[in-house]
Write a protein that holds these residues in place. Structure first.
Motif, PDB file in Angstrom:
ATOM      1  N   LEU A 203     -29.566 -38.271   7.647  1.00  0.00           N
ATOM      2  CA  LEU A 203     -29.674 -37.415   6.451  1.00  0.00           C
ATOM      3  C   LEU A 203     -29.432 -35.946   6.808  1.00  0.00           C
ATOM      4  O   LEU A 203     -28.743 -35.223   6.087  1.00  0.00           O
ATOM      5  CB  LEU A 203     -31.057 -37.572   5.811  1.00  0.00           C
ATOM      6  CG  LEU A 203     -31.224 -38.797   4.909  1.00  0.00           C
ATOM      7  CD1 LEU A 203     -32.684 -38.998   4.531  1.00  0.00           C
ATOM      8  CD2 LEU A 203     -30.375 -38.642   3.647  1.00  0.00           C
ATOM      9  N   PHE A 204     -30.024 -35.507   7.919  1.00  0.00           N
ATOM     10  CA  PHE A 204     -29.781 -34.126   8.369  1.00  0.00           C
ATOM     11  C   PHE A 204     -28.276 -33.910   8.566  1.00  0.00           C
ATOM     12  O   PHE A 204     -27.722 -32.902   8.136  1.00  0.00           O
ATOM     13  CB  PHE A 204     -30.503 -33.866   9.709  1.00  0.00           C
ATOM     14  CG  PHE A 204     -31.955 -33.476   9.567  1.00  0.00           C
ATOM     15  CD1 PHE A 204     -32.318 -32.211   9.146  1.00  0.00           C
ATOM     16  CD2 PHE A 204     -32.974 -34.373   9.885  1.00  0.00           C
ATOM     17  CE1 PHE A 204     -33.657 -31.841   9.036  1.00  0.00           C
ATOM     18  CE2 PHE A 204     -34.308 -34.013   9.773  1.00  0.00           C
ATOM     19  CZ  PHE A 204     -34.652 -32.747   9.346  1.00  0.00           C
ATOM     20  N   ASN A 205     -27.643 -34.872   9.229  1.00  0.00           N
ATOM     21  CA  ASN A 205     -26.211 -34.732   9.542  1.00  0.00           C
ATOM     22  C   ASN A 205     -25.359 -34.729   8.277  1.00  0.00           C
ATOM     23  O   ASN A 205     -24.482 -33.876   8.107  1.00  0.00           O
ATOM     24  CB  ASN A 205     -25.750 -35.876  10.442  1.00  0.00           C
ATOM     25  CG  ASN A 205     -26.372 -35.780  11.826  1.00  0.00           C
ATOM     26  OD1 ASN A 205     -26.839 -34.708  12.218  1.00  0.00           O
ATOM     27  ND2 ASN A 205     -26.406 -36.884  12.550  1.00  0.00           N
ATOM     28  N   GLN A 206     -25.615 -35.713   7.403  1.00  0.00           N
ATOM     29  CA  GLN A 206     -24.774 -35.852   6.202  1.00  0.00           C
ATOM     30  C   GLN A 206     -24.842 -34.603   5.311  1.00  0.00           C
ATOM     31  O   GLN A 206     -23.847 -34.175   4.740  1.00  0.00           O
ATOM     32  CB  GLN A 206     -25.224 -37.069   5.387  1.00  0.00           C
ATOM     33  CG  GLN A 206     -24.774 -38.395   5.964  1.00  0.00           C
ATOM     34  CD  GLN A 206     -25.595 -39.547   5.387  1.00  0.00           C
ATOM     35  OE1 GLN A 206     -26.227 -39.417   4.347  1.00  0.00           O
ATOM     36  NE2 GLN A 206     -25.590 -40.665   6.089  1.00  0.00           N
ATOM     37  N   LEU A 207     -26.045 -34.055   5.192  1.00  0.00           N
ATOM     38  CA  LEU A 207     -26.221 -32.917   4.284  1.00  0.00           C
ATOM     39  C   LEU A 207     -26.125 -31.565   4.999  1.00  0.00           C
ATOM     40  O   LEU A 207     -26.329 -30.518   4.389  1.00  0.00           O
ATOM     41  CB  LEU A 207     -27.572 -33.030   3.555  1.00  0.00           C
ATOM     42  CG  LEU A 207     -27.676 -34.236   2.622  1.00  0.00           C
ATOM     43  CD1 LEU A 207     -29.115 -34.479   2.199  1.00  0.00           C
ATOM     44  CD2 LEU A 207     -26.805 -34.034   1.387  1.00  0.00           C
ATOM     45  N   HIS A 208     -25.858 -31.605   6.308  1.00  0.00           N
ATOM     46  CA  HIS A 208     -25.752 -30.383   7.125  1.00  0.00           C
ATOM     47  C   HIS A 208     -27.023 -29.538   7.016  1.00  0.00           C
ATOM     48  O   HIS A 208     -26.952 -28.310   6.889  1.00  0.00           O
ATOM     49  CB  HIS A 208     -24.539 -29.543   6.711  1.00  0.00           C
ATOM     50  CG  HIS A 208     -23.262 -30.311   6.707  1.00  0.00           C
ATOM     51  ND1 HIS A 208     -22.656 -30.755   7.864  1.00  0.00           N
ATOM     52  CD2 HIS A 208     -22.483 -30.772   5.691  1.00  0.00           C
ATOM     53  CE1 HIS A 208     -21.558 -31.431   7.560  1.00  0.00           C
ATOM     54  NE2 HIS A 208     -21.437 -31.473   6.243  1.00  0.00           N
ATOM     55  N   VAL A 209     -28.133 -30.177   7.047  1.00  0.00           N
ATOM     56  CA  VAL A 209     -29.410 -29.457   6.984  1.00  0.00           C
ATOM     57  C   VAL A 209     -29.906 -29.218   8.410  1.00  0.00           C
ATOM     58  O   VAL A 209     -29.985 -30.153   9.214  1.00  0.00           O
ATOM     59  CB  VAL A 209     -30.466 -30.271   6.195  1.00  0.00           C
ATOM     60  CG1 VAL A 209     -31.818 -29.572   6.236  1.00  0.00           C
ATOM     61  CG2 VAL A 209     -30.010 -30.446   4.748  1.00  0.00           C
ATOM     62  N   ARG A 210     -30.205 -27.953   8.703  1.00  0.00           N
ATOM     63  CA  ARG A 210     -30.644 -27.596  10.061  1.00  0.00           C
ATOM     64  C   ARG A 210     -32.164 -27.596  10.140  1.00  0.00           C
ATOM     65  O   ARG A 210     -32.814 -26.912   9.348  1.00  0.00           O
ATOM     66  CB  ARG A 210     -30.131 -26.214  10.435  1.00  0.00           C
ATOM     67  CG  ARG A 210     -28.635 -26.191  10.672  1.00  0.00           C
ATOM     68  CD  ARG A 210     -28.201 -24.840  11.160  1.00  0.00           C
ATOM     69  NE  ARG A 210     -28.276 -23.821  10.130  1.00  0.00           N
ATOM     70  CZ  ARG A 210     -28.270 -22.518  10.364  1.00  0.00           C
ATOM     71  NH1 ARG A 210     -28.231 -22.078  11.588  1.00  0.00           N
ATOM     72  NH2 ARG A 210     -28.325 -21.671   9.371  1.00  0.00           N
ATOM     73  N   PRO A 211     -32.732 -28.324  11.075  1.00  0.00           N
ATOM     74  CA  PRO A 211     -34.187 -28.261  11.231  1.00  0.00           C
ATOM     75  C   PRO A 211     -34.597 -26.986  11.963  1.00  0.00           C
ATOM     76  O   PRO A 211     -33.978 -26.626  12.960  1.00  0.00           O
ATOM     77  CB  PRO A 211     -34.509 -29.498  12.073  1.00  0.00           C
ATOM     78  CG  PRO A 211     -33.247 -29.862  12.763  1.00  0.00           C
ATOM     79  CD  PRO A 211     -32.103 -29.263  12.014  1.00  0.00           C
TER      80      PRO A 211
END
Lengths: 348, 288
Positions: A203-211
């Motif tokens: 999910l992080f990868n698909q939506l390009h969300v950076r933790p």
């Protein structure tokens, strides 16, 4: 960065709240005054600070929250507001109106959101959070506090997409409060928490969300594979624990919420913000000198020696000391104030 | 050019009778500022336009056309900062000094505006009894604030006089000193203060008497009126704050209040500020 607490009051009752004890004790003054806001703006400006954060309690409860935010922006500060998003319709509309036309680099919000199914809240609270994100999503980075090993993050990705939130996710470990019994992540469970976080990598990868890791994550509990993924996605990693410097409505300062009981001082005892940071950083160093880190192996860890990792949150160490040998922590603080304060901070 | 400054209403017939005078023209609405300034400048030198508005400061319609006009904007309340914030860039371009009442909102408003570089002033006569403690807090900020900020009157004028060893009536900072300002009504009658003008207590009945010894004597008498406090053994004459206050708050009081403590504190603050002069912004704007 300085955290200015606009109020001690909060709307929510989160089970992990690491500010709860301090909030309950600090009822002397509910809301910060304009006089103190101007003093703090001057103090931070004279100290060369360019950014600050507004916290609470819930900062949006302050009757002049919007005015204070705009004033600090007008004073030239970049302002981050940490909010639950739970605020009245009037406040939210005033906020939207006040920020209209301003560049998003002047102000942004970190909205700490609980999973409604794992941390239930009244329906009206959830509706207010959604209304906040709907109106101010473009200014907002979501935040999530992890207080249980089986945490569920999926809902956050839905919110990011639905409301156009910033594609970064602040991830905080719920910290222990020395002398109190809140829910928090124990040192031995941090590895499992990171593993669970890693399970959301698609999910992080698909939506390009950076933790964005908040303080207290230990490097040794992250595998090389996880580290590679985090580095590729986030660019920079953070395994440190520095003093946050919280400033209360009545101008007291402390290291951070979990360590609020560790040698609270008056802001007026210091000449500059740098002196406050130096004071608490050195105090933390004294505590770490006594225990090392949250794991036995921290004492000999090369990453800790190289300051790539703090060895976990200082609050975990103080909690352990407070539980096992409370007099030790008092001795450390006492000795520190006597020996180090004038020498290291220039504070008389 | 006459040296005494005259504060007069924006009455074209009156202004036409004045020539080569230093004028402060008083208007009651922001919309009248530009026409009043233009009219005053036809035959006289404009010191400033005094706008004694009924609208809260945050709700005033500020105009770009005010830019070359020195303005004293007297507002009944400060209002909400969020509204002020919207016009802040324009406020900073203007030659403006904002006067606010000596109440809680006014003191906060003056501090906020000064901290953002806008000169301000506190008007004392709009509240029956100032909160001296809050005033002392603002005065300390005005004279010892750690970051650069605009001046706050009358503290700035008082401190400047004191630092330079001048013994002057600081009332001129708030247009209340007949040695600096005379007040004229629409019919050309002259009073020594705004209060006396409203009460109909005139020292001259026509503009033609302005430059006569009668007015000069009345002004001199007012300037020396402080001596009576000593002759009467008034408590102000024995007060430690006398050097700064000069009995300004003596009227109608038969016992001391906290004003004495305030002015004594202020002397300490001025002394301290002399040691670390420098935080104030050099504001190139008109001063009363």
């Amino acid at each position: 960065m300085a955290n200015i607490l606009l109020t001690n009051k909060c709307i929510r009752a989160c089970p992990y709240c690491f500010a709860g004890k301090e909030m309950a004790l600090s009822s002397r003054k509910d809301f910060i005054s304009w006089e103190n806001i101007v003093y703090l703006a001057d103090f931070l400006q004279a100290s060369g600070e360019k950014h600050l954060s507004l916290l609470g309690g819930e900062p949006a409860i302050h009757p002049q929250f919007v005015d204070i935010l705009l004033y600090l922006i007008d004073r030239g500060f970049g302002v981050t507001t940490f909010t639950s998003g739970v605020m009245s319709t009037t406040t939210r509309e005033e906020l939207e109106k006040g920020l209209a036309g301003l560049l998003p680099d002047k102000a942004h919000f970190v909205c700490n959101i609980n999973n409604p199914s794992q941390t239930p809240a009244p329906k009206s609270e959830n509706e207010q959070v959604h209304a906040f994100l709907s109106g101010l999503g473009a200014w907002t980075m979501p935040g999530f506090n992890i207080y249980r090993k089986d945490f569920d993050l999926e809902f956050i990705f839905d919110l990011i997409g639905r409301y156009g939130l910033k594609k970064r996710l602040r991830l905080g470990l719920a910290h222990p409060i020395p002398g109190s019994e809140n829910e928090f992540i124990r040192a031995e469970d941090i590895g499992a928490v990171i593993e669970r976080l890693y399970s959301y990598r698609d999910l992080f990868n698909q939506l390009h969300v950076r933790p964005n890791f908040d303080c207290g994550f230990p490097l040794c509990r992250v595998t090389d594979e996880q580290l590679g993924w985090l580095a590729r996605l986030s660019g920079r990693m953070n395994f440190i624990c520095n003093p946050a410097i919280d400033i209360t409505p009545d101008m007291q300062v402390y290291c951070c919420f979990p360590l609020a009981s560790l040698n609270k001082k008056s802001l007026f005892e210091f000449d500059s913000f740098k002196a406050i940071v130096a004071y608490y950083r050195n105090l933390q160093a004294c505590v770490r000198g006594e225990i090392g880190g949250i794991y036995e192996e921290c004492a000999t860890c090369v990453h800790r020696a190289q300051e790539m990792c703090a060895g976990g949150g200082a609050c975990q160490l103080v909690k352990r000391m407070a539980d096992e040998a409370p007099e030790t922590i008092l001795d450390i603080v006492d000795a520190y104030d006597k020996a180090y304060l004038p020498e290291r901070t220039g504070v008389a | 050019m006459h040296t005494t400054k005259l504060i007069c209403p924006n009455e074209p017939a009156l202004l036409d009778r004045l020539e080569k005078r230093n004028l402060c023209v008083r208007v009651s609405s922001p919309e009248a500022i530009v026409p009043a300034a233009n009219k005053a400048r036809e035959r006289n030198h404009l010191i400033c336009v005094i706008c004694d508005a009924e609208t809260s400061f945050d709700e005033m319609n500020v105009e770009e056309s005010w830019q070359d006009i020195p303005i004293a904007l007297i507002a009944p309340t400060f209002g909400k900062f969020r509204n002020v914030s919207r016009n802040l860039a324009l406020f900073k371009k203007l030659n403006l000094r904002v006067y606010l009442p000596c109440d809680e909102g006014g003191l906060v408003g003056a501090r906020l505006l000064a901290s953002l570089g806008i000169p301000t002033g506190i008007v004392f006569d709009k509240v029956p009894r100032p909160d001296w403690e809050a005033l002392a807090d603002l005065m300390t900020y005005a004279l010892l604030g750690m970051a650069a900020h605009a001046p706050i009157e009358p503290f700035q004028t008082m401190a400047d006089c004191c630092r330079q060893g001048r013994s002057e009536d600081w009332g001129r900072a708030i247009f209340d000193d007949p040695s600096s300002y005379l007040h004229i009504d629409a019919m050309g009658r002259t009073a020594l203060s705004r209060r006396e003008l409203i009460a109909g207590e005139f020292v001259a009945q026509d503009l033609s008497e302005l430059d006569t010894p009668v007015v000069a004597k009345a002004v001199a008498n007012r300037r020396d009126a402080w001596q009576k406090l000593f002759l009467d053994n008034h408590f102000c004459a024995r007060c430690g704050g006398w050097r700064l206050c000069r009995g300004r708050f003596a009227d109608g009081r038969d016992e001391p209040d906290d004003c004495g403590e305030f002015f004594q504190d202020m002397m300490d603050v001025i002394e301290q500020s002399c040691k670390n002069l420098g935080p104030q912004q050099p504001v190139e704007k008109w001063r009363p």
